[in-house]
Design an enzyme around this catalytic site. Structure first.
Site, PDB file in Angstrom:
ATOM      1  N   ASP A   9      -0.095  -5.645 -14.004  1.00 17.45           N
ATOM      2  CA  ASP A   9      -0.191  -4.615 -12.941  1.00 17.45           C
ATOM      3  C   ASP A   9       0.957  -3.596 -12.916  1.00 17.45           C
ATOM      4  O   ASP A   9       1.483  -3.286 -11.836  1.00 17.45           O
ATOM      5  CB  ASP A   9      -0.309  -5.284 -11.564  1.00 17.45           C
ATOM      6  CG  ASP A   9      -1.572  -6.118 -11.400  1.00 17.45           C
ATOM      7  OD1 ASP A   9      -2.360  -6.195 -12.354  1.00 17.45           O
ATOM      8  OD2 ASP A   9      -1.768  -6.700 -10.320  1.00 17.45           O
ATOM      9  N   ASP A  47      -4.907  -4.057 -11.544  1.00 18.64           N
ATOM     10  CA  ASP A  47      -5.504  -4.279 -10.228  1.00 18.64           C
ATOM     11  C   ASP A  47      -6.494  -3.129 -10.034  1.00 18.64           C
ATOM     12  O   ASP A  47      -6.121  -1.963 -10.191  1.00 18.64           O
ATOM     13  CB  ASP A  47      -4.370  -4.230  -9.187  1.00 18.64           C
ATOM     14  CG  ASP A  47      -4.615  -5.100  -7.973  1.00 18.64           C
ATOM     15  OD1 ASP A  47      -5.190  -6.198  -8.111  1.00 18.64           O
ATOM     16  OD2 ASP A  47      -4.219  -4.683  -6.860  1.00 18.64           O
ATOM     17  N   HIS A  49      -9.520  -2.166  -7.537  1.00 20.67           N
ATOM     18  CA  HIS A  49     -10.357  -2.465  -6.372  1.00 20.67           C
ATOM     19  C   HIS A  49     -11.379  -1.361  -6.087  1.00 20.67           C
ATOM     20  O   HIS A  49     -11.048  -0.173  -6.152  1.00 20.67           O
ATOM     21  CB  HIS A  49      -9.483  -2.594  -5.123  1.00 20.67           C
ATOM     22  CG  HIS A  49      -8.440  -3.669  -5.195  1.00 20.67           C
ATOM     23  ND1 HIS A  49      -8.736  -4.981  -5.441  1.00 20.67           N
ATOM     24  CD2 HIS A  49      -7.085  -3.624  -5.030  1.00 20.67           C
ATOM     25  CE1 HIS A  49      -7.613  -5.697  -5.424  1.00 20.67           C
ATOM     26  NE2 HIS A  49      -6.602  -4.895  -5.187  1.00 20.67           N
ATOM     27  N   HIS A  53     -12.165  -2.234  -0.204  1.00 22.81           N
ATOM     28  CA  HIS A  53     -11.998  -3.645  -0.587  1.00 22.81           C
ATOM     29  C   HIS A  53     -11.531  -4.487   0.606  1.00 22.81           C
ATOM     30  O   HIS A  53     -10.751  -4.028   1.443  1.00 22.81           O
ATOM     31  CB  HIS A  53     -10.983  -3.748  -1.736  1.00 22.81           C
ATOM     32  CG  HIS A  53     -10.953  -5.099  -2.372  1.00 22.81           C
ATOM     33  ND1 HIS A  53      -9.977  -6.021  -2.108  1.00 22.81           N
ATOM     34  CD2 HIS A  53     -11.797  -5.684  -3.251  1.00 22.81           C
ATOM     35  CE1 HIS A  53     -10.224  -7.122  -2.810  1.00 22.81           C
ATOM     36  NE2 HIS A  53     -11.326  -6.935  -3.521  1.00 22.81           N
ATOM     37  N   HIS A  82      -4.710   0.333  -1.984  1.00 20.04           N
ATOM     38  CA  HIS A  82      -3.988   0.522  -3.257  1.00 20.04           C
ATOM     39  C   HIS A  82      -4.925   0.280  -4.436  1.00 20.04           C
ATOM     40  O   HIS A  82      -5.936  -0.404  -4.298  1.00 20.04           O
ATOM     41  CB  HIS A  82      -2.804  -0.457  -3.335  1.00 20.04           C
ATOM     42  CG  HIS A  82      -3.254  -1.888  -3.417  1.00 20.04           C
ATOM     43  ND1 HIS A  82      -3.641  -2.602  -2.307  1.00 20.04           N
ATOM     44  CD2 HIS A  82      -3.409  -2.714  -4.470  1.00 20.04           C
ATOM     45  CE1 HIS A  82      -4.019  -3.808  -2.683  1.00 20.04           C
ATOM     46  NE2 HIS A  82      -3.903  -3.909  -3.989  1.00 20.04           N
ATOM     47  N   LYS A 107      -9.091  -6.623 -12.430  1.00 15.26           N
ATOM     48  CA  LYS A 107      -9.299  -7.708 -11.471  1.00 15.26           C
ATOM     49  C   LYS A 107      -9.299  -7.160 -10.051  1.00 15.26           C
ATOM     50  O   LYS A 107      -8.835  -6.043  -9.801  1.00 15.26           O
ATOM     51  CB  LYS A 107      -8.216  -8.778 -11.649  1.00 15.26           C
ATOM     52  CG  LYS A 107      -6.820  -8.230 -11.440  1.00 15.26           C
ATOM     53  CD  LYS A 107      -5.764  -9.276 -11.702  1.00 15.26           C
ATOM     54  CE  LYS A 107      -4.381  -8.739 -11.443  1.00 15.26           C
ATOM     55  NZ  LYS A 107      -4.132  -8.305 -10.065  1.00 15.26           N
ATOM     56  N   CYS A 152       1.046 -11.195  -8.071  1.00 18.31           N
ATOM     57  CA  CYS A 152       0.185 -11.273  -9.258  1.00 18.31           C
ATOM     58  C   CYS A 152       0.871 -11.923 -10.451  1.00 18.31           C
ATOM     59  O   CYS A 152       0.225 -12.658 -11.209  1.00 18.31           O
ATOM     60  CB  CYS A 152      -0.360  -9.891  -9.585  1.00 18.31           C
ATOM     61  SG  CYS A 152      -1.533  -9.345  -8.312  1.00 18.31           S
TER      62      CYS A 152
END
Ligand code: VGL
Ligand code: ZN
Length: 198
Positions: A9, A47, A49, A53, A82, A107, A152
């Site tokens: 990330d 990351d 989303h 989310h 984010h 993810k 993470c």
């Protein structure tokens, strides 16, 4: 091919000026760029989303960022919005070297489940497929670096240990959010699970 580098990330939203900025986040970039030459295989997570989310505070009426909520799979921290798919904040830091990144695992794409770990979503059972990929490549050991140490990066390191990989945390290439003592807590869990802290 025995050892891989997992870059977690390293995205604009986790660096200075980003929506969920980690103090000193961009300092990991030159460290990770240098590290890559030492590994025959480099993989990265992003990351990623969908808008709205369930891990975003804005998706829960009246909820403040950094408060928690009970989800079907357990307690979830509610984050500022984010790393929305396709946004500038979700892009890798512009100085991160990605030419040698063989695989990018995205993810946190399921609207209902957050995903800290590179291996499993936060329900702790839905796999991302990364373990199978690494095993197919003959990887037995992983070094992990990136953002954030206590979320993470830590969950990825713990899952990698649980899956049987040798794991080294490259601390110089990591920075933490440190929410209510989360850095100490997660460092303790990583050490306890046999992660080598370098
Ligand atoms: C992360 C919080 C929310 C991380 C991702 O990369 O550590 N933290 N989403
Ligand atoms: Zn996230």
């Amino acid at each position: 091919m025995a050892e891989a580098l997992l870059i977690v990330d390293v995205q604009n939203d986790f660096c200075e000026g980003g929506a969920l900025a980690v103090a000193g986040g961009s300092a990991v970039v030159p460290v990770i760029n240098r590290m890559q030459a030492d590994f025959p295989l480099v993989v990265a997570t992003q990351d990623w989303h969908p808008a709205g989310h369930s891990s975003f505070a804005a998706s829960h009426a009246g909820a403040e960022p950094f408060s928690t909520v009970e989800m079907a799979y357990g307690t979830q921290v509610l984050w500022p919005t984010h790393c929305v798919q396709g946004s500038e904040g979700a892009a890798f830091h512009p100085d991160l070297e990605t030419d040698r990144v063989a695989l990018i695992v995205r993810k946190g794409m399921d609207p209902a489940i957050d995903s800290y770990s590179a291996f499993f979503e936060n329900d702790r059972e839905t796999p991302t497929g990364l373990a199978g990929y690494l095993r197919d490549k003959g990887v037995t050991a992983l070094s992990v670096a990136g953002l954030a140490t206590d979320f993470c990066v830590a969950y990825s390191a713990l899952d990698a240990r649980a899956l049987g990989f040798d794991v080294t945390l490259a601390t110089e290439g990591c920075r933490a959010i440190d929410l209510d003592g989360s850095l100490d807590a997660m460092m303790g869990r990583m050490r306890g699970s046999g992660v080598t802290v370098a």
